[in-house]
Design an enzyme around this catalytic site. Sequence first.
Site, short mmCIF file in Angstrom:
data_model
loop_
_atom_site.label_atom_id
_atom_site.label_comp_id
_atom_site.label_asym_id
_atom_site.label_seq_id
_atom_site.Cartn_x
_atom_site.Cartn_y
_atom_site.Cartn_z
N GLY A 112 24.53 10.85 -13.00
CA GLY A 112 25.80 10.81 -13.71
C GLY A 112 26.61 9.63 -13.27
O GLY A 112 27.55 9.76 -12.48
N GLY A 168 18.45 2.70 -23.23
CA GLY A 168 19.84 3.13 -23.19
C GLY A 168 20.80 2.14 -23.81
O GLY A 168 20.43 1.34 -24.68
N ASP A 176 21.69 10.66 -18.54
CA ASP A 176 23.06 11.10 -18.28
C ASP A 176 23.75 11.73 -19.49
O ASP A 176 24.85 12.25 -19.36
CB ASP A 176 23.92 9.92 -17.81
N ARG A 197 14.27 -3.61 -16.10
CA ARG A 197 15.67 -3.84 -16.50
C ARG A 197 15.88 -5.31 -16.78
O ARG A 197 15.26 -6.17 -16.17
CB ARG A 197 16.62 -3.36 -15.41
N GLY A 216 15.85 2.60 -17.05
CA GLY A 216 15.40 3.60 -16.08
C GLY A 216 14.53 4.67 -16.70
O GLY A 216 14.42 4.79 -17.91
#
Length: 519
Positions: free
Chosen positions: A309, A234, A265, A209, A146
């Site tokens: 989150g 990530g 996050d 992704r 993302g």
Amino acid sequence: MDLSLSPSLIPTPIPFKSHTFTLFTNLPNLNSKSRNFLRKPLFSRQKRPIRAQFSNQTPIDGFVLEDVPHLTNFLPDLPTYPNPLQNSKAYAIVRQTFVSPEDVVAQKIVVQKDSPRGVHFRRAGPREKVYFKSDEVRACIVTCGGLCPGINTVIRELVCGLNTMYGVDDILGIEGGYRGFYSKNTLRLTPRVVNDIHKRGGTFLRTSRGGHDTHKIVDNIQDRGINQVYIIGGDGTQKGAALISKEVEKRGLQVAVAGIPKTIDNDIAVIDKSFGFDTAVEEAQRAINAAHVEVESVENGVGIVKLMGRYSGFIAMYATLASRDVDCCLIPESPFYLEGRGGLFEFVEERLKENGHIVIVLAEGAGQEYVAQDLQQVDEKDASGNRLLLDVGLWLSHKIKDHFTNDKKMVINMKYIDPTYMIRAVPSNASDNIYCTLLAQSAVHGAMAGYTGFTVGPVNSRHAYIPIARVTETQNIVKLTDRMWARLLASTNQPSFLKSDEVIPEKVDQETIEVINSM
């Protein structure tokens, strides 16, 4: 799948003042004298070997070094070259240009007098010797997952760092995430091409992704003659980087793989924080301020702001603390319930009577079990393996409005704001721009020095090289027993939501419940 990295390790004695520690390093042993070392490994609390040993049976001060792999582990005869930085005019004024091989960064800095020194990581920075000639380097950069503020800054500083510090001219951008490796989507990157991309949000290289195919990716790396790979992404992306590093080692290729951890996050373990987090908290203030203005201007105004989150509520928590206009913060780590004594409905009613309005900040991963139960939804996942979240903000808005309209016969002015994609898409602020520069330059220094299969980040404000497995084995979450959450509860005066029988016991242990209930 076991993603732990366990390269062959060569012990090298490293002096620390009055003590001498024998550490497993991944650098070639330049000491010609033969020495004998004990081969019994220590183990961490995660039941896996720690890359540190000592010259006697009792660990001295409990010092442990968790080292990262080095190309010489599987290519022991690699030549070294003088670091080009020694001729840099910019670095000429630096008192100590190169990081000492003895420099490490402690994971835990608050210790008791007689406690063990604990886990350490190798300090990031330029080394005196490098394992690549500048004119033989072909580097590539890829972004996955993302969006997040600061990605373009990292791309820019990787290109400029390779070029200005090490004289590397051959840099490729892999477009569209991992798929770009075998889809032949590439872009030639130069300092001129990336000059102003840090002023824009998103990623200059585009992203996607999933799409990870280790063998196809390494085949492409090998075919193109790439010998440095910089991967921005990530948790799932870094796991993919670890697999690429292992396949490179298996094939005996001189390819350094460096990861730059990315998540808005702030849920990456070990490092202090992830890039883009400061920008996200700052940008979230706009949404919270807007909600506060809206609800303050009407009778019985209820403002709900949904922030990022998925599994951790750091953005919601920090944005709440920064705002001081928030009455209640709901995060995934802290269960809440709606009805009954001490529930959210009761708290909303009290605040409406006291102030005439209320602002609730909600992390997107909070209350997912309630939404799924109401809507009778089953878990679905995206291409990265992340759980697809239901819109808890919209659900909560309807629940509150229905309760007060139908049960309490009160007129509620509901204002629901979801700034998620607006926050993800903004350029990074000044603080994150500086942070991204340090991350990128540290990654370049590490790759040039021959390290591979590592990720980089600040540990107690000092940048370090960390084994990828350490940042992917667990997630960083808000600890309800820490002072920061207590500060939030003191700021909002919200209930802990942990006194009802409706609490989900699996999510909060009894110690946490007792501590918060006693506040």
